[in-house]
Design an enzyme around this catalytic site. Structure first.
Site, PDB file in Angstrom:
ATOM      1  N   ARG A  23       0.883  -1.274   0.084  1.00 33.28           N
ATOM      2  CA  ARG A  23      -0.039   0.047  -0.045  1.00 33.28           C
ATOM      3  C   ARG A  23       0.870   1.389   0.078  1.00 33.28           C
ATOM      4  NH1 ARG A  23      -5.482  -0.752   2.167  1.00 33.28           N
ATOM      5  NH2 ARG A  23      -6.013  -2.698   0.895  1.00 33.28           N
ATOM      6  N   ARG A  27      -3.675   6.694   0.656  1.00 34.00           N
ATOM      7  CA  ARG A  27      -4.309   7.971   1.241  1.00 34.00           C
ATOM      8  C   ARG A  27      -3.178   8.784   1.969  1.00 34.00           C
ATOM      9  NH1 ARG A  27      -9.569   5.130   3.548  1.00 34.00           N
ATOM     10  NH2 ARG A  27      -7.987   3.516   3.490  1.00 34.00           N
ATOM     11  N   ARG A  36      -7.388  11.294  -6.472  1.00 37.00           N
ATOM     12  CA  ARG A  36      -8.502  10.580  -6.566  1.00 37.00           C
ATOM     13  C   ARG A  36      -9.580  11.428  -6.403  1.00 37.00           C
ATOM     14  NH1 ARG A  36      -9.176   6.029  -3.498  1.00 37.00           N
ATOM     15  NH2 ARG A  36     -11.371   6.471  -3.580  1.00 37.00           N
ATOM     16  N   ASP A  72      -6.857  -3.426  -7.242  1.00 40.47           N
ATOM     17  CA  ASP A  72      -7.146  -3.918  -5.806  1.00 40.47           C
ATOM     18  C   ASP A  72      -7.430  -5.379  -5.926  1.00 40.47           C
ATOM     19  OD1 ASP A  72      -8.305  -2.977  -3.202  1.00 40.47           O
ATOM     20  OD2 ASP A  72      -9.522  -4.343  -3.901  1.00 40.47           O
ATOM     21  N   TYR A 147     -14.587 -12.651   1.144  1.00 37.65           N
ATOM     22  CA  TYR A 147     -15.345 -11.399   0.828  1.00 37.65           C
ATOM     23  C   TYR A 147     -16.670 -11.865   0.121  1.00 37.65           C
ATOM     24  CZ  TYR A 147     -11.746  -8.142   2.052  1.00 37.65           C
ATOM     25  OH  TYR A 147     -10.694  -7.391   2.931  1.00 37.65           O
TER      26      TYR A 147
END
Ligand code: CP3
Length: 340
Positions: A23, A27, A36, A72, A147
């Site tokens: 990562r 952010r 973004r 992702d 998921y």
């Protein structure tokens, strides 16, 4: 071309220990947040120019030894039409979770050239711009299955475990389908130019060794076979699974911060490379604390060839950029060898 990462993954001598961060695009970087804006992450992943730019952002900030393509683990599933969205602050949400045989049958095969051309285009462009290796990646079957079955992030993976134990044949079919999708996704990234891959089995640490052996391990070797590039096999909370993960495949095993690097390496075996494992939360503390804990990791690695420095899990959004910049320099400064 800086090939430290590839050398370390093959267990070859290096001039310095390579370092990159899971990562590393994200952010914590203001330029990422600016670019973004309000755009959905899966939508962002479908715009090659944005993928290229976001992938390069952390490399402009610090001399990392690898880039990881911005994407992702849910991208290949979205690409075959599974209704998925990623909720900020929460994670992937699957509208109609997989619970029955029809749901598994509805998972079609992935044809990367047609289903995810933008990812492959971004990889081809990146290869022309980078002087460090480019890592492609995929989620592992168990982590994606979790998921799909839970319908979203899960603490205890209760429905997933219930499905595997109650309906082992259905579980096997789900794993088989996911394995085919993931393998196609990885091979296409390599063909487009990825020089290494990482398989994220982020949540597999929820399983005990006997369930791992029965419900996960049988499908894993197919992901790593015939890839032609080095592969990293990563999971969180896998202390008790490391010998099984090693047998399952990967040139390097990625470990989180809960297991000391030297004892993890003993379980993995000296013939394999290891990646890790500074606690990402420590990077929110003072530089003194980051330095102390990073040196502890380096001490346990003891300058052995085959160590790739990384965090134990992804960079947290609150991380000060400066701590990561100083960390890259620290690893490079403290691991210089004159042998390579
Ligand atoms: O490492 C990189 O720089 C490449 C980018 C990358 C992303 N996702 C982009 C992303 C990678 C390697 C992933 C993998 C991924 N995605 C994993 C495996 C790694 C891990 O952390 O265990 C998992 C479990 C996911 C699923 C997922 N996607 C989660 C749990 C989240 C977080 C949701 C949130 O807001 O906290 C995402 C969204 C996501 N994917 C973000 C990024 C940078 C953060 C959200 C954003 O930027 O808006």
């Amino acid at each position: 071309m800086n090939d430290r990462l590839l050398r370390a993954l093959r267990g070859e001598p290096v001039d310095r220990t390579p370092v990159w961060f899971m990562r590393q695009a994200g952010r914590y970087l203001p330029e990422y947040r600016d670019l973004r804006g309000e755009r959905d992450i899966l939508e962002t992943c479908r715009v090659p120019e944005l993928v290229v730019e976001i992938t390069l952002q952390p490399l402009r900030r610090m001399p990392l030894d690898a880039a990881i393509v911005f994407s992702d683990i849910m991208v290949p599933l979205a690409a075959i039409g599974v209704p998925i969205r990623i909720e900020p602050g929460r994670g992937p949400i699957v509208e109609r979770p997989i619970r029955a045989a029809e749901d598994v049958s509805a998972l079609r095969t992935l044809e990367p050239g047609a289903d995810e051309p933008d990812l492959l285009e971004a990889i081809r462009t990146l290869r022309g711009e980078l002087d460090v290796p480019l890592i492609g990646f995929a989620g592992a079957p168990f982590t994606l299955a979790s998921y799909l079955v839970e319908g979203g992030p899960s603490r205890n993976h209760v429905r997933t475990k219930a499905l595997m134990h109650a309906e082992p044949h259905l579980w096997a079919r789900l794993m088989e389908r996911l394995t085919a999708i993931i393998r196609a996704h990885l091979l296409a990234q390599v063909e487009a130019g990825a020089q290494a891959v990482q398989v994220f089995d982020s949540w597999v640490g929820a399983l005990d060794p006997s369930d791992y052996e029965r419900f996960v391990q049988p499908w894993m070797p197919a992901l790593f076979e015939g890839l032609d590039v080095p592969a990293i096999h990563f999971g969180v909370g896998t202390g008790e699974l490391l010998t099984l993960m090693r047998e399952a495949g990967g040139d390097a095993i990625g470990v989180d911060h809960r297991v000391p690097l030297d004892s993890a390496w003993e379980r993995i075996g000296a013939d394999r490379a290891i990646q890790g494992n500074l606690d990402p939360a420590v990077c929110l503390a003072s530089w003194t604390a980051v330095e102390r804990k990073a040196l502890e990791v380096l001490e346990r690695a003891a300058m052995r060839d085959g160590h790739v420095f990384n965090l134990g899990h992804g960079v947290l959004p609150q991380t000060p950029v400066e701590n990561l910049q100083r960390l890259v320099d620290l690893v490079h400064e403290r691991t210089g060898r004159d042998s390579a």
